[in-house]
Structures are given as C-alpha cells and as structure tokens.
Design an enzyme around this catalytic site. Structure first.
Site, short mmCIF file in Angstrom:
data_model
loop_
_atom_site.label_atom_id
_atom_site.label_comp_id
_atom_site.label_asym_id
_atom_site.label_seq_id
_atom_site.Cartn_x
_atom_site.Cartn_y
_atom_site.Cartn_z
N GLU A 90 0.81 -1.22 0.00
CA GLU A 90 0.00 0.00 0.00
C GLU A 90 0.84 1.26 0.00
O GLU A 90 0.58 2.17 -0.77
CB GLU A 90 -0.93 0.05 1.22
CG GLU A 90 -2.27 -0.61 1.03
CD GLU A 90 -2.18 -2.10 1.14
OE1 GLU A 90 -1.12 -2.58 1.57
OE2 GLU A 90 -3.13 -2.78 0.78
N HIS A 159 -11.09 -4.73 10.29
CA HIS A 159 -11.63 -4.50 8.94
C HIS A 159 -12.88 -3.64 8.96
O HIS A 159 -13.60 -3.61 7.98
CB HIS A 159 -11.97 -5.83 8.27
CG HIS A 159 -10.77 -6.56 7.75
ND1 HIS A 159 -9.86 -7.16 8.58
CD2 HIS A 159 -10.34 -6.78 6.50
CE1 HIS A 159 -8.92 -7.72 7.85
NE2 HIS A 159 -9.18 -7.51 6.58
#
Lengths: 367, 432
Positions: A90, A159
């Site tokens: 990322e 998440h």
C-alpha cells in the site's frame, strides 16, 4: 427536474396504450434501477474512456475483476497498462500514484478496504494532501483514493473502522461518501475530474443494493458538485444528517417517525469535506432540532464537527441539545449480536428523534 | 563498463567479507566486538586500502565501477574524463553548493533562517555528479537535505534563499521551507521530510514517464527520475517496495543512496544487518553499484551509465555512493557521536579540493580561473541573501491560498455560495 417530468408524461402515455404493463411502469416512472456496484463501474468506465490519463491501480483490480467486482471488465477493455494489479504494498503503490499525479496523470487508487489505507496514510496526507500548499500551487495532485469504508458484516475489528473523520480533518483533501447509485456515479465522476486529492469512501454493504436512477444520471457527463449535501426527505420537526449506509437507516426511521407525527428532514451529506454547513444550518434553523448519525467512533467524529458547526452558527435556533448517534466506542466485535449493538440501528435513530422532540425521557449518555 | 551493469539476477555473488578496501564495509567484526559498532571499525580497514583495489575486480560484476575507471587512468595515456567546460561547470556547481550551505549556517545563527535546516556539506559530488547529467524535463526527488539538489537542478539561488527565509519570493512562496523545495519548472518534485516518502513518489514520476510513452503515445518521452535518499532510508519498507515495483515494471529511475554512514546519531553499521546497500539491488533484479561518493568524476561516470540505462528503457539501477556529511545532521545537531578521526579522514577527501587538484594537474584550468569562480559564487550568494532580506513576507491573504487546485474545496459559505467566491475570502480572517 425536466427528466422526471417527461418520464411521468411518458409513463402516462404508455398507460393509454398498454394498460397491463403500465401498472409497473407508473411505479418506477420509467426509471432504471442500477446497483451501486454497476454505478461505480460505469463511472470508472466512462471516465477512463474519456481521458486516457486516468488509470486504475490497486490489489486485484485487474484479473480478479476487483475484490468487490467494482472494476469488472475494465482490464479486458483498457489493458494492463491502464488497469494495474499491484503487489501488496500500500505505501509503495499509493506513493507511486501520487508521484504519477504530480506529473498530470489521474490515478484512481483502490484500497481493498480503507483500513489498509492506514499503511499508506503518510502518502495520502503528506505527499498528496499537502503538496499543493507546500509547493505554493506548482504541483497539484489529481488523484482519487477509493474503496469500501466502515463496517461490513462480521469482519472483525481490523476491517471495520470508518475513516471519514480521520481524513476529513485534513486540509488539502476532499472527502466524499456516496449513498445511492446516483451519488456513486455523480461523485466518482466529479472526483476523477477534480484536480485535487479526493478520498472516496464507499460502503461494502451498499454495493449490491439497487436504486432507481433517472436518465440524466446515466448520461456520461453527469457529475455532482463536491461540497453540496442533498436533502433526501423534507420535514419540519427534526433534522437528521447522515452519510453512506446510515442515510438508508435514517430514511427508514423517518418513515416510521411519520406515523408518530414527527416529520424528519433527512440530509444526505455526500461530501464530508468540505462539509455543506449552510445546508445543515438552514435545515436546523427550520426544524430547530438536530440528530447526527454516523457509523464511526463517536469521539472527534463527523457528528462532533456538525454539532460544533451548528452551535457556532445556529445556537439560538436550537430547541433541544444536538443528539449524536455513532458507533459504539469500542473496536468492532465479531459476534453477530454484539456487532449489531456496536453499529447504530434504526431504533436508535427513532429513539433519539423522540428524545429531541421531547417525546421521551433522555437516557444517560451511552454509546 | 558494460559488465558492471549486467543484471546478475540469480548469480551468487562471491562473498568476500575480509577484503578490506576503502569501498567496502566489513561485515564480520573481530571477536572482541563491542556492542557499539561505530564507524571506527571501518576506519581500521581504511588505512590498508589502496593497493588492494585491483584484487577486488574478481569478486563480482557489480562492484565498484570506479575501480575500472581508476585503472584506466593509470595504465593508459590519460584520456581525460571531462573537458574543460564540463570541469568548470562541475567545479562551479560544487562550490555553489558548498558556499550556499555555509551561508545558510551563517544566516541561521543570525536568526534569519529558522526551523529545521539540514546541510549538505561534503556530499556535493553526488548532487553535481548526477544532476548535471540530466535534462530539464528529467525529475529529481530528494529528502529534507534538498537545498543543493535544488541548486544543481537549476533553481536560482535567490529563490532557494528566499524560501529559506520564509519570504514570498521563495520558490514555494515561503509555504514549503527548507525541507519542502518544489519547482515544477525545473522538475524538482520535493523536498520530503519523512524518510522514504520520496522514493515511491519518484517511482510514480518514473511511472508517468513510461505511461506517457506507452499509453499516451508521446514517443519521445524518455524522462528519467532520480531519487536521492540516505542510508537510514534503506531499512525502510517503502524502499524495498519500490525496488520491487520499479524492477517489475522496468521504470526509468535511478535510486541514488547517499550513504553518509550516519542517520542523525545512528551509525549505519549499528542499524543495518547487511550494511552493503548496493547488494540489495540484485535481490530485486536490478544492478547494484557502489561508488566513491567523494569523487565527482567517478560518480559522474557511474551516473552516465545508470541514466543512459534508464533512458533506454532497461529499467532501474541502485547506486550506493559512499560519502560523508561534514556538518551535523541538522543545525540543531550537536554532532557528538562521530569520531573526530573519521571526520578528519573524510575532510581530507573533500570533493571540491579533489576536483580542483584534478583540474590543475591535468591542465584543464588554473588557480586564477578557479579563484575567479569562487569569487563569482560569493557575489552570487551575497546578492541572494540581499534579495531574500529585502523580499517581503507573505501577506495574510496567502494563508488560505493553494490548499486546493480547485478552490471550491473550501465548501459553501453561510450565504449559500462557494466560499472562494466571497471577495473577502483571502483577506485572511480566522473565520474560515
């Protein structure tokens, strides 16, 4: 406006010719229904074909057709140079997107969920958001960071976080959060065309939901303005602000409240930064009561900012304290019943509305 | 020369830890190793260096190209590495860098400059050696130690000095500062305070060059990007992520490591499991080269090849330049941890003195001419300081400017119109 009027006329003319079919037609007034997923996909498709500088980057956006199938079909259509499957890096690929944006390309960086954007947040804030300012306007960063945000179903604490308030506190970023397909299409197209970094917060549970859209929305030059909220439902007793999935809950709550004689005005924020303070304040001045709904953590959240804004600008108009409904102040639990308790539900909105309207005794401060 | 850059993808490099030379850091430390692995250990090996250079050639194709250069010089009739014009250009650029940084220190202690200032004294050979080979359209990405990169890339000294003083005539109108030098005209895209932050951005700039050529069909777009960063950054995850992606997508980038052995007060040897940074290149499928960063001519030779490689589309290169910073990490750093003998050793290898010696010995220039250049630079800098001094501070209205390229990003005001359309918007009230 015109589009819907003509559709009504169309609907009526069909009614004359084919009465059997017209029953269905008159309900939808000849409007198409598309899912949010299809809305996003079509927006990406159209922007990529209109401008060759737009390209997609992210994990599984290409051959896998998108982790949530948002980018389905785009690899076949535009090729691997414009739809890039990245390694799981990322920080690296977000920085690469920013560097490419410095030179005028228009990357759309997908985070599989915004939780993973924390690995890249340095690039989103420090090299994207702040660059136009640090370079005194020499370098603008026309990049879009998109992906699902907030709680899904049973995915656990790491998440499920909502990042709206984190990104919205940073100057130099624009933060958008669509609710229905019209929002998704219009705001994503506006974000891609925008010369500044935009954080585009979608919601995984909304991807599969269909909403009616007019022909105007399906037009390839359809764009929604950034910084303008939408009043989804007009009312006169209490204002409910929400974004993303909570708009749906707020609308359902408003329907139920109507039966008790409370007419709620539901505002779909659409744009978290810049926040449409004037619409919110105008609404509060009309209804005199405010409830803010969000899924994220309560402290320093979007609701806190809206409350402060209303207190600063419309204090004299408030007849009741501002009610903030947010997710529970805990990391998201896994167990299904606990998860349901940790996220605002329609009943919470209804209770808060009644408290604001002095129809029930206020509870002690809870999550 | 070509062999140094053949990609030794999976060839096992003959590991030769105890071949001490000035260009290799020892990996195996004598048994009486103290936990403090200061650079003094390296110093012990330095003294027995020069004769052993030749032997090292056999130990692998990615070792110092500078060896070959040195060899060429001594065995054949010297065909000089540079012409007189090039030599003078290099000299002037390095002197500008050195004098500018010295002037910065002076101005800082006089209170004209403030905040974090990181000076580049001693490392000029790298900036000059690499950047002077670039075209205007090639990009440079740097760290917070970016004044000299800006100067080498062509940003006028006046603009850099004003920026450091925080004046509105600076290259970023005073909004960036010492650590955030940007110039879109000269393609200097930062200026980043976080270490490792510039590497992915540089990789993205290289990506845009490739994208323009292949997707947007701008056939002559062969821009190269140089990413400068230090030894400390080579332990950061973003460095490895970008080595991988740059090699994977064959991007036109050169990763230049300015290994000055110290990250503030942390010695490179204490912080890194394998201190030989150039070896990390082949692990990702690109050549890794080590070069003496105190010698501008050697750096230039290596740079020529690396930049040409990138321009041809053959992909990235990792170049480790061994260098040293004569001053502390920043002007606030007391610089107590570094051994004075080490500092003296490197001071003796001052790149400017070395180039001066080369130019005079090879009859490319004379003392008088070089002194004239020194004087010219001094005058240039005095003019820059005067300009910066006399420049105005940014007006209040500048506070809110340049946050967004599209100013509607400030949203809608209480009157229902976009805030940026309000004529009083940039008058600088606190009520935003």
């Amino acid at each position: 406006m015109l589009a819907t009027a003509s559709q009504r006329i169309l609907g009526q003319s069909f009614q004359n010719i084919r009465p059997a079919v017209s029953v269905l037609r008159s309900y939808s007034s000849a409007a198409k229904q598309i899912t949010v997923r299809d809305a996003l996909n079509s927006a990406l498709d159209e922007e990529m074909s209109a401008d060759p500088k737009v390209f997609l980057m992210g994990e599984e956006v290409g051959e896998y057709q998108g982790a949530y199938k948002i980018t389905k079909g785009l690899l076949e259509k535009y090729g691997p140079e414009r739809v890039l499957d990245t390694p799981i890096t990322e920080a690296g690929f977000t920085g690469i997107g920013v560097g490419a944006a410095y030179y005028g390309l228009k990357p759309v960086v997908e985070f599989m969920t915004f939780n993973f954007s924390m690995q890249a947040i340095d690039h989103i804030i420090n090299s994207a958001a702040k660059s136009n300012y640090m370079s005194a306007g020499q370098i603008s960063v026309p990049i879009v960071f998109r992906g699902p945000n907030g709680a899904a179903a049973g995915v656990g604490a790491q998440h499920s976080q909502c990042y709206a308030s984190w990104y919205a506190s940073c100057p130099g970023l624009k933060v958008l959060s669509p609710y229905n397909s019209e929002d998704a299409r219009g705001l994503l197209k506006a974000a891609i065309r925008d010369p500044d970094p935009v954080v585009f917060l979608e919601n995984e549970l909304l991807y599969g939901e269909s909403f009616p859209v007019s022909d105007e929305v399906l037009d390839s030059s359809f764009c929604l303005p950034i910084g303008k909220a939408k009043i989804e439902r007009e009312g006169k007793d209490v204002t409910i602000t929400a974004f993303s999935k909570m708009v749906g809950y707020a609308l359902k709550a408003a329907e139920i409240l109507e039966k008790d004689g409370i007419y709620a005005e539901v505002i779909n924020l659409r744009s978290i930064r810049p926040l449409d303070r004037s619409t919110i304040n105008a609404s509060v001045r009309k209804t005199n009561r405010l409830i803010t709904v969000e899924e994220g953590f309560p402290q320093h959240g979007v609701g806190a900012e809206i409350c402060a804004s209303v207190v600063e600008e419309s204090f004299a108009y408030l007849d009741a304290p501002v009610e903030r409904i947010a997710g529970a102040d805990v990391p998201m639990p896994y167990a299904a019943n606990l998860e349901r308790l940790a996220v605002p539900q329609i009943e919470d909105i209804i209770r808060a509305a009644k408290r604001a309207c002095y129809r029930s005794v206020p509870l002690a401060a809870t999550a | 020369m070509a062999t140094a850059f053949s990609v030794p993808k999976f060839a096992a490099q003959p590991f030769n830890p105890i071949s001490p030379t000035s260009q290799q850091k020892p990996l195996i430390f004598p048994t009486a190793a103290s936990p403090f692995l200061g650079s003094t250990r390296k110093l012990l090996h330095l003294s027995s260096s020069s004769q052993l250079n030749l032997r090292r050639r056999s130990s692998g194709s990615v070792f110092a190209v500078s060896d070959i250069v040195k060899e060429k010089k001594s065995t054949s009739i010297p065909s000089l590495l540079i012409t007189k014009e090039e030599g003078l250009e290099l000299y002037e650029d390095m002197v500008l860098g050195r004098a500018f940084e010295d002037m910065c220190a002076q101005m800082y202690y006089r209170g004209k400059m403030f905040g974090f200032v990181h000076l580049y004294n001693g490392q000029e050979a790298i900036s000059t050696g690499f950047i002077k080979l670039l075209k205007q359209q090639d990009s440079v990405v740097s760290t917070y130690r970016d004044h000299v990169h800006a100067l080498s890339k062509g940003v006028p000294a006046r603009a850099v000095m004003s920026e450091l003083f925080g004046k509105t005539t600076g290259c970023c109108r005073g909004q960036g500062g010492s650590m955030h030098m940007f110039s879109s005209e000269h393609n200097l895209i930062g200026g980043f305070a976080f270490i490792g932050e510039g590497i992915p951005v540089a990789t993205g700039a290289a990506f845009s060059s490739k994208y323009r050529r292949e997707v947007l069909k701008e056939a002559d777009c062969d821009h190269v990007t140089l990413a400068f960063f230090g030894d400390g950054t080579c332990n950061n995850g973003q460095f490895f992520e970008c080595l991988n992606m740059a090699a994977l997508w064959k991007l036109p980038i050169v990763f230049v490591v300015e290994n000055n052995l110290w990250a503030i007060g942390m010695s490179h040897l204490r912080a890194t499991s394998d201190p030989q940074i150039y070896k990390k290149g082949p692990a990702f499928g690109m050549p890794g080269v080590h070069v003496d960063g105190m010698d501008v001519l050697k750096v230039r030779e290596v740079a020529k090849e690396a930049i040409a490689r990138a321009r041809r589309g053959e992909g990235p290169t990792l170049v480790e330049c061994e260098t040293y910073r004569f001053r502390g990490h920043s002007l606030a750093d007391p610089d107590e941890l570094r051994d004075p003998t080490e500092k003296a050793h490197y001071a003796a290898r001052d790149p400017i003195t070395a180039l001066k010696k080369y130019l005079i010995e090879n009859n490319l220039s004379g003392e008088a001419e070089l002194k004239a250049i020194d004087k010219k630079i001094d005058e240039l800098l005095e003019d820059a300081v005067e300009f910066a001094d006399e420049s105005p501070l940014p007006p209040r209205s500048q506070l809110l400017e340049n946050v967004f390229a599209d100013p509607k990003g400030f949203g809608i005001g209480p009157d229902g119109r976009y805030r940026c359309e309000d004529p009083k918007f940039t008058e600088g009230t606190a009520h935003v």
